[in-house]
Scaffold this motif. Structure first.
Motif, mmCIF file in Angstrom:
data_model
loop_
_atom_site.group_PDB
_atom_site.id
_atom_site.type_symbol
_atom_site.label_atom_id
_atom_site.label_comp_id
_atom_site.label_asym_id
_atom_site.label_seq_id
_atom_site.Cartn_x
_atom_site.Cartn_y
_atom_site.Cartn_z
ATOM 1 N N GLY A 132 1.069 -1.339 -0.044
ATOM 2 C CA GLY A 132 0.229 0.128 0.197
ATOM 3 C C GLY A 132 0.570 1.506 0.232
ATOM 4 N N PHE A 133 -0.080 2.168 0.528
ATOM 5 C CA PHE A 133 0.875 3.706 0.526
ATOM 6 C C PHE A 133 1.174 4.191 1.730
ATOM 7 C CE2 PHE A 133 0.108 3.412 -3.993
ATOM 8 C CZ PHE A 133 0.972 3.928 -4.688
ATOM 9 N N ALA A 134 1.890 4.462 2.093
ATOM 10 C CA ALA A 134 2.266 4.943 3.957
ATOM 11 C C ALA A 134 1.618 7.015 3.277
ATOM 12 C CB ALA A 134 3.412 4.815 4.208
ATOM 13 N N GLN A 135 1.320 6.943 2.711
ATOM 14 C CA GLN A 135 1.495 8.414 2.584
ATOM 15 C C GLN A 135 0.981 8.719 0.686
ATOM 16 O OE1 GLN A 135 4.755 10.739 3.738
ATOM 17 N NE2 GLN A 135 3.826 11.972 5.384
ATOM 18 N N GLN B 36 -14.511 15.669 -2.853
ATOM 19 C CA GLN B 36 -13.951 14.217 -3.288
ATOM 20 C C GLN B 36 -12.786 13.535 -2.866
ATOM 21 O OE1 GLN B 36 -12.476 17.122 -6.112
ATOM 22 N NE2 GLN B 36 -14.432 15.836 -8.181
ATOM 23 N N TRP B 37 -12.277 13.604 -2.712
ATOM 24 C CA TRP B 37 -11.596 13.064 -2.047
ATOM 25 C C TRP B 37 -11.940 11.436 -1.273
ATOM 26 C CZ3 TRP B 37 -7.327 10.231 -2.677
ATOM 27 C CH2 TRP B 37 -6.108 10.334 -2.388
ATOM 28 N N LYS B 38 -12.632 12.477 -0.365
ATOM 29 C CA LYS B 38 -13.348 11.419 0.958
ATOM 30 C C LYS B 38 -14.361 10.246 0.558
ATOM 31 C CE LYS B 38 -16.575 12.214 4.742
ATOM 32 N NZ LYS B 38 -17.172 12.539 6.025
ATOM 33 N N ALA B 39 -14.464 10.687 -0.696
ATOM 34 C CA ALA B 39 -15.989 9.775 -0.994
ATOM 35 C C ALA B 39 -14.922 8.895 -1.832
ATOM 36 C CB ALA B 39 -17.075 10.918 -2.604
ATOM 37 N N PRO C 92 -10.642 4.618 0.540
ATOM 38 C CA PRO C 92 -9.729 4.000 0.891
ATOM 39 C C PRO C 92 -8.046 4.552 0.318
ATOM 40 C CG PRO C 92 -10.855 2.652 1.076
ATOM 41 C CD PRO C 92 -11.415 3.585 1.071
ATOM 42 N N LEU C 93 -6.903 4.463 0.777
ATOM 43 C CA LEU C 93 -6.175 4.728 -0.488
ATOM 44 C C LEU C 93 -5.639 3.450 -1.630
ATOM 45 C CD1 LEU C 93 -2.920 5.819 2.254
ATOM 46 C CD2 LEU C 93 -4.705 7.044 0.154
ATOM 47 N N PRO C 94 -4.807 4.187 -2.617
ATOM 48 C CA PRO C 94 -4.825 2.866 -3.551
ATOM 49 C C PRO C 94 -4.174 2.007 -2.847
ATOM 50 C CG PRO C 94 -4.379 4.772 -4.148
ATOM 51 C CD PRO C 94 -4.532 5.070 -2.801
ATOM 52 N N ARG C 95 -3.737 0.847 -3.547
ATOM 53 C CA ARG C 95 -2.701 0.112 -3.437
ATOM 54 C C ARG C 95 -1.353 0.370 -4.524
ATOM 55 N NH1 ARG C 95 -2.380 -2.145 1.145
ATOM 56 N NH2 ARG C 95 -1.875 -3.641 0.479
ATOM 57 N N GLN C 96 -0.553 -0.281 -4.342
ATOM 58 C CA GLN C 96 0.774 -0.303 -5.496
ATOM 59 C C GLN C 96 0.375 -1.591 -6.417
ATOM 60 O OE1 GLN C 96 4.659 -1.576 -3.447
ATOM 61 N NE2 GLN C 96 3.199 0.304 -1.808
ATOM 62 N N ALA D 229 -15.873 7.313 -7.372
ATOM 63 C CA ALA D 229 -16.311 8.679 -7.389
ATOM 64 C C ALA D 229 -14.754 9.320 -7.384
ATOM 65 C CB ALA D 229 -16.105 9.338 -5.678
ATOM 66 N N HIS D 230 -13.985 8.341 -8.893
ATOM 67 C CA HIS D 230 -12.716 9.078 -8.721
ATOM 68 C C HIS D 230 -12.677 9.982 -9.396
ATOM 69 C CE1 HIS D 230 -8.453 8.762 -9.960
ATOM 70 N NE2 HIS D 230 -7.987 7.991 -8.912
ATOM 71 N N PRO D 231 -12.129 10.754 -9.889
ATOM 72 C CA PRO D 231 -12.644 11.358 -11.368
ATOM 73 C C PRO D 231 -12.109 10.655 -12.477
ATOM 74 C CG PRO D 231 -10.483 12.398 -9.542
ATOM 75 C CD PRO D 231 -10.642 11.554 -9.245
ATOM 76 N N ASN D 232 -12.165 11.806 -13.603
ATOM 77 C CA ASN D 232 -11.872 10.872 -14.496
ATOM 78 C C ASN D 232 -10.966 11.445 -15.710
ATOM 79 O OD1 ASN D 232 -12.704 9.104 -17.297
ATOM 80 N ND2 ASN D 232 -13.550 11.314 -18.556
#
Length: 392
Positions: free
Chosen positions: A55-58, A68-71, A74-78, A109-112
């Motif tokens: 994953g990502f630490a940050q 948007q970020w809240k919607a 979770p953080l993306p995986r690698q 919810a991710h932007p295009n």
């Protein structure tokens, strides 16, 4: 780098200077992302710092609102393109990231995003993060032109020149991130050393008082029946020892949780501290400052600690009626002076008195930030402690 004001030398220099101003890792990451997005005219930018678990630490973004970020979730995986940048450690420039065979989709919810430019941030062989931009912003009516096209075919809004520019930015980003990490590790070591010092002080002071308190209480219990008067005296001693132990604990807590220098600054922090002491003690305690501007964080903390130690000595050991704290500008730095009208001591006895009064610790704090500490005292003439720091 000649296709507009943002791609000029001034814009590049501004971006690099912005990265070098910050010492906190999170602030550096945000500055890198914002600088890259503005410099290359992208709609979105992001930077991920990998952890050791896929994953990502940050993960820092720019161009995406908080809602948007809240919607997005979770953080993306690698995985996908991000994994390629991290593990293959090569740039990726794509006409449409959605058509790449490694693309694995986004949350609803991710932007295009379409055209894409990303590359790893490297320090030698270590991949510190993945920096990428999406959706090149083009002037109305403009067509994307790129003599080299993009990997995977098609025309990408990001050009070869953009890739070169982002590569330069990433190289300096690696330096800024390395410096920020070193700063945070240094600060952690300083905190650890401070905790170790406080642990020793607690053991030497509070533990000894608690041991004495226990013995005195046992003596009082043994005397209750056969000598009530002596027992009463022992109980009074128990109360006094308990009060001293409480004072030592409070002093340690103050050191563990200093006033928020980052939020209030040194002048406001010292003023508040002096006002509290003035109310809590019979001695008159005053504070004066003149011309002080912000100093390097380490110097401000050292000045605060020395002031706390000197005030503690003056109010608890000297018998002072008046204690004055003065903070003045001197060149690019500052001078802190704490003067009391207490009992003072012989200058030649300063070596033996130094450890008892915390003078060794104060000198260490001063020298640790490139400053100096001077002590003037005489029996019946009070004491003056003066600390000077060079500024930054």
């Amino acid at each position: 780098m000649s296709q507009g004001p943002r791609s000029g030398l001034y814009a590049v220099s501004s971006a690099l200077l912005a990265m070098s101003r910050h010492l906190e890792v999170r602030d550096v990451l945000k500055t890198i992302v914002a600088s890259a997005r503005e410099l290359l005219d992208a709609e979105y930018a992001a930077l991920g710092v990998p952890d050791d678990h896929g994953g990502f630490a940050q993960f820092v973004v720019d161009g995406v609102s908080d809602a948007q970020w809240k919607a997005i979730g979770p953080l993306p995986r690698q995985h996908g393109i991000l994994a390629a940048m991290l593990h293959e450690a090569r740039p990726e420039r794509l006409a449409d990231v959605r058509k790449d065979p490694r693309f694995e989709g986004w949350p609803p919810a991710h932007p295009n995003m379409s055209d894409f430019l990303g590359l790893p941030i490297r320090d030698g062989d270590e991949v510190m993060g993945a920096l990428f931009l999406a959706n090149k912003v083009r002037p109305a009516g403009a067509q994307a032109t790129d003599s080299g096209g993009s990997r995977g075919g098609g025309r990408c809004g990001f050009t070869e020149e953009d890739e070169e520019l982002l590569t330069i930015l990433a190289q300096h980003a690696a330096i800024a991130l390395t410096n920020a990490r070193l700063y945070e590790r240094s600060r952690e070591l300083t905190i650890a050393e401070e905790r170790s010092r406080l642990a020793h002080e607690l053991h030497d002071a509070v533990s000894q008082k608690l041991f004495s308190l226990r013995l005195t209480a046992q003596a009082a219990a043994a005397l209750v029946d056969r000598d009530p008067t002596r027992a009463k005296g022992e109980l009074q001693q128990v109360a006094a020892l308990a009060a001293e132990a409480a004072d030592e604990l409070r002093a340690a807590v103050v050191e563990l949780r200093p006033a928020a220098l980052d939020e209030d600054g040194l002048v406001a922090t010292l003023r508040t501290h002096v006002q509290v002491l003035d109310r809590a003690h019979s001695a008159r305690v005053t504070f004066t400052s003149c011309g002080i501007r912000a100093l390097p964080a380490a110097q401000e903390e050292a000045l605060l600690r020395v002031a706390q130690e000197a005030l503690h000595n003056a109010l608890r050991h000297s018998g002072a009626v008046q204690v004055d704290v003065i903070l003045l500008k001197r060149g690019p730095g500052a001078v802190l002076r704490i003067t009391d009208d207490g009992g003072g001591f012989e200058p030649h006895a300063i070596r033996s008195a130094g450890r008892h009064l915390g003078l060794v610790s104060m000198r260490d704090r001063a020298s640790g930030v490139g400053g100096t500490l001077a002590v003037e005292s005489a029996p019946g003439k009070g004491t003056t402690i003066e600390m000077e720091v060079p500024g930054g």
